[in-house]
Design a protein around this motif. Structure first.
Motif, short mmCIF file in Angstrom:
data_model
loop_
_atom_site.label_atom_id
_atom_site.label_comp_id
_atom_site.label_asym_id
_atom_site.label_seq_id
_atom_site.Cartn_x
_atom_site.Cartn_y
_atom_site.Cartn_z
N PHE A 81 -3.87 -2.24 -0.91
CA PHE A 81 -3.35 -2.37 -2.27
C PHE A 81 -3.44 -3.83 -2.67
O PHE A 81 -3.32 -4.72 -1.82
CB PHE A 81 -1.87 -1.96 -2.33
CG PHE A 81 -1.62 -0.49 -2.48
CD1 PHE A 81 -2.61 0.42 -2.80
CD2 PHE A 81 -0.33 0.00 -2.31
CE1 PHE A 81 -2.33 1.77 -2.95
CE2 PHE A 81 -0.04 1.34 -2.46
CZ PHE A 81 -1.04 2.22 -2.78
N LYS A 82 -3.58 -4.08 -3.95
CA LYS A 82 -3.50 -5.45 -4.45
C LYS A 82 -2.03 -5.84 -4.42
O LYS A 82 -1.15 -5.02 -4.62
CB LYS A 82 -4.06 -5.53 -5.86
CG LYS A 82 -5.55 -5.31 -5.89
CD LYS A 82 -6.10 -5.40 -7.28
CE LYS A 82 -7.60 -5.18 -7.18
NZ LYS A 82 -8.20 -4.93 -8.46
N SER A 83 -1.79 -7.10 -4.15
CA SER A 83 -0.41 -7.56 -4.03
C SER A 83 -0.30 -8.96 -4.60
O SER A 83 -1.25 -9.74 -4.53
CB SER A 83 -0.01 -7.56 -2.55
OG SER A 83 1.23 -8.18 -2.38
N ARG A 88 -1.58 -8.25 1.85
CA ARG A 88 -1.84 -7.01 1.11
C ARG A 88 -1.49 -5.80 1.98
O ARG A 88 -1.89 -5.75 3.14
CB ARG A 88 -3.31 -6.96 0.72
CG ARG A 88 -3.71 -8.12 -0.18
CD ARG A 88 -5.20 -8.19 -0.33
NE ARG A 88 -5.71 -6.99 -0.96
CZ ARG A 88 -6.48 -6.97 -2.02
NH1 ARG A 88 -6.86 -8.09 -2.58
NH2 ARG A 88 -6.91 -5.83 -2.52
N ARG A 125 2.40 6.90 -6.60
CA ARG A 125 1.20 7.06 -5.78
C ARG A 125 1.65 7.16 -4.33
O ARG A 125 1.89 6.14 -3.68
CB ARG A 125 0.27 5.88 -5.99
CG ARG A 125 -1.10 6.09 -5.41
CD ARG A 125 -2.05 5.04 -5.89
NE ARG A 125 -3.37 5.32 -5.39
CZ ARG A 125 -4.34 4.44 -5.39
NH1 ARG A 125 -4.15 3.23 -5.88
NH2 ARG A 125 -5.52 4.76 -4.92
N HIS A 127 2.04 7.04 -0.59
CA HIS A 127 1.29 6.29 0.40
C HIS A 127 2.15 6.00 1.61
O HIS A 127 3.39 6.08 1.56
CB HIS A 127 0.76 4.98 -0.20
CG HIS A 127 1.84 4.03 -0.60
ND1 HIS A 127 2.49 4.13 -1.81
CD2 HIS A 127 2.40 2.97 0.05
CE1 HIS A 127 3.39 3.17 -1.90
NE2 HIS A 127 3.37 2.46 -0.78
N THR A 129 2.41 2.88 4.38
CA THR A 129 1.94 1.53 4.68
C THR A 129 1.77 1.36 6.18
O THR A 129 2.72 1.55 6.95
CB THR A 129 2.91 0.47 4.13
OG1 THR A 129 3.03 0.65 2.71
CG2 THR A 129 2.43 -0.94 4.43
#
Length: 174
Positions: A81-83, A88, A125, A127, A129
């Motif tokens: 993911f963009k962070s 990230r 979304r 997910h 991690t």
């Protein structure tokens, strides 16, 4: 300050598979970060913000009102993911909509709202991690990490300690 959130936690076999996958992706992409500890793996349903006694009480009451079916969870792709930060999140996602999971989250959100708990009704979304690393991993298919969620939990995140405390646990039927 500690934070509070509802989540689904993977069954032991799925959690073990997720950690194995994290290690495989670390090696394949020369990532430096360690995999998320098995006991910290989760799918966040609703983040409730900073830990406040009144929010905990209301959240516990709301969760106790639910009578919902067990939820199939299946992740089959990985990406970063963009962070806004330096690291990230490398996450598992699903190619499918996971509609029963979306529906359960909505039902929980309604119960929370009815009990006076503010919830974010924005996009969700689902997910899981795996780790957080400075390097980005492009989207790719992975062998599935799947389980049938038979319960949901209310977790307190102990900020700066890297661990969670289960404040409540409720069954999902089936």
């Amino acid at each position: 300050m500690d934070s509070l959130f509802f989540a689904l936690q993977p069954e032991p076999a799925a959690a073990g598979r997720a950690v194995e996958l994290a290690e495989s992706l670390r090696a394949a992409h020369d990532l430096k970060a360690q995999a998320t500890a098995v006991e910290r793996l989760h799918v966040t349903l609703h983040h409730l913000g900073a830990l406040r006694e009144e929010t905990v009480t209301r959240a516990l009451r709301a969760a106790a009102t639910l009578d919902c079916p067990a939820v199939e969870v299946r992740f089959d792709k990985a990406t970063s993911f963009k962070s806004g930060g330096k690291k990230r999140p490398l996450v598992l996602l699903s190619r499918q909509a996971l509609q029963p999971l979306q529906d359960f989250r909505s039902t929980l959100g309604v119960a929370l709202s009815l009990h006076g708990v503010d919830v974010d009704d924005g996009s969700f979304r689902p997910h899981l991690t795996l780790l957080r690393d400075a390097r980005a991993v492009p989207e790719q298919s992975v062998g599935p990490v799947a389980w049938k969620a038979r319960e949901f939990v209310l977790l307190q995140s102990l900020v700066g300690q890297g661990r969670y405390v289960v404040l409540g646990r409720w069954p999902l039927n089936g």
